[in-house]
Design a protein around this motif. Structure first.
Motif, PDB file in Angstrom:
ATOM      1  N   ARG A   5      -3.496  -4.066   5.752  1.00 42.67           N
ATOM      2  CA  ARG A   5      -2.763  -2.827   5.543  1.00 42.67           C
ATOM      3  C   ARG A   5      -2.879  -1.891   6.740  1.00 42.67           C
ATOM      4  O   ARG A   5      -2.574  -0.709   6.643  1.00 42.67           O
ATOM      5  CB  ARG A   5      -3.247  -2.147   4.264  1.00 42.67           C
ATOM      6  N   GLU A  74       9.756  -1.467   3.134  1.00 40.95           N
ATOM      7  CA  GLU A  74       9.198  -2.224   2.008  1.00 40.95           C
ATOM      8  C   GLU A  74       7.671  -2.234   2.074  1.00 40.95           C
ATOM      9  O   GLU A  74       7.074  -2.594   3.092  1.00 40.95           O
ATOM     10  CB  GLU A  74       9.720  -3.659   2.033  1.00 40.95           C
ATOM     11  N   GLY A  75       7.029  -1.817   0.994  1.00 43.07           N
ATOM     12  CA  GLY A  75       5.578  -1.831   0.919  1.00 43.07           C
ATOM     13  C   GLY A  75       4.880  -0.664   1.583  1.00 43.07           C
ATOM     14  O   GLY A  75       3.653  -0.532   1.495  1.00 43.07           O
ATOM     15  N   THR A  77       3.621   3.095   1.972  1.00 45.92           N
ATOM     16  CA  THR A  77       3.330   4.192   1.054  1.00 45.92           C
ATOM     17  C   THR A  77       3.152   5.539   1.751  1.00 45.92           C
ATOM     18  O   THR A  77       3.075   6.567   1.088  1.00 45.92           O
ATOM     19  CB  THR A  77       2.063   3.893   0.239  1.00 45.92           C
ATOM     20  N   GLY A 110      -2.924   1.767   0.391  1.00 45.41           N
ATOM     21  CA  GLY A 110      -1.597   1.265   0.730  1.00 45.41           C
ATOM     22  C   GLY A 110      -1.391   1.250   2.229  1.00 45.41           C
ATOM     23  O   GLY A 110      -2.275   1.635   3.000  1.00 45.41           O
ATOM     24  N   PRO A 182       5.447   2.483  -3.114  1.00 44.99           N
ATOM     25  CA  PRO A 182       6.013   2.015  -1.848  1.00 44.99           C
ATOM     26  C   PRO A 182       7.294   2.774  -1.532  1.00 44.99           C
ATOM     27  O   PRO A 182       8.024   3.199  -2.430  1.00 44.99           O
ATOM     28  CB  PRO A 182       6.305   0.533  -2.117  1.00 44.99           C
TER      29      PRO A 182
END
Length: 253
Positions: A5, A74-75, A77, A110, A182
């Motif tokens: 991440r 996408e993904g 945060t 995230g 997200p």
């Protein structure tokens, strides 16, 4: 630091393959490997980028190409927008050091992304509106020109310092509140909200619609949404769209 991440680097509408390659090179220098391109002018793959990367792509930098910014998020945060102009949008503002600190604190809640605009024009306003933090550099007012890859380097160097600070306490506050939403889920929520506002005639006059949407998104993004909060808000939008809660009132009867 091998945490998957680690921040992603997003290049929005980059023009020169050489800058993409140089950005990948400096990313790999400081342990970053997630490179996302939004509508690169000269397409991908790009031989000029490969030549300037000094082997960064073979050494772990993974490139993904997207047609639009929502797809590229996408993904993600938490989003930083690198900009020399503050655009009149109410956002938290800081330098690369502060951006790196905040991204590090969010490692366990995230993935963050640091977004840079095109060489000639920078980031569009709608991209800045959906960011959480504006990152700006203290460049000389008489010579503000900064190459895209150099701009990426400034942040990556700050991130490299955090990689060495293994004893830095990582904040758990947001994790306790719930899983962060997200950014792609937030975009769907924005679109849902705006569709209903459109039906209600909110966006008037038409020529001000883009600015009104940017302002709404900029205000909403400050809430630092969790996934549950997004679901709850979308449920509220749906209830209002069905008739200001009439469906529920009828069921209670």
């Amino acid at each position: 630091m091998s945490d998957q991440r680690n921040p992603a680097i997003i290049l929005h509408s980059p023009q020169l393959g050489e800058n993409i390659g140089a950005a990948a090179r400096v990313m790999r220098n400081f342990g970053l490997t997630d490179l996302r391109l939004v509508a690169p002018r000269d397409g991908w793959p790009n031989p000029a980028a490969d030549a300037m990367s000094a082997g960064a792509f073979e050494s772990g930098v993974v490139v993904r190409v997207f047609e639009t910014l929502p797809e590229a998020l996408e993904g993600i945060t938490w989003l930083v927008a690198a900009t020399a102009r503050l655009r009149g949008i109410e956002k938290r503002v800081g330098d690369a050091s502060e951006a790196a600190d905040l991204a590090y604190e969010r490692l366990k809640t995230g993935q963050s992304a640091i977004m840079f605009g095109a060489e000639k024009s920078g980031l569009p306003n709608d991209a800045v509106a959906v960011s959480d933090f504006l990152m700006t550099y203290p460049v000389d007012a008489e010579f503000k020109s900064l190459n895209l890859a150099q701009a990426v380097c400034v942040f990556c160097a700050e991130w490299g310092k955090r990689r060495e600070q293994s004893d830095l306490v990582i904040s758990q506050d947001k994790a306790k509140l719930g899983e962060p939403a997200p950014r792609d889920e937030l975009f769907r929520m924005f679109e849902h909200f705006e569709e209903e506002l459109e039906r209600a005639g909110y966006f008037f006059p038409p020529e001000k619609t883009p600015l009104m949407k940017d302002n709404l998104r900029a205000a909403l993004i400050r809430a630092d949404w969790t996934r549950q909060e997004v679901q709850t808000f979308r449920g509220a939008i749906k209830a209002l769209a069905l008739g200001r809660g009439k469906a529920r009132v009828n069921r209670d009867d």
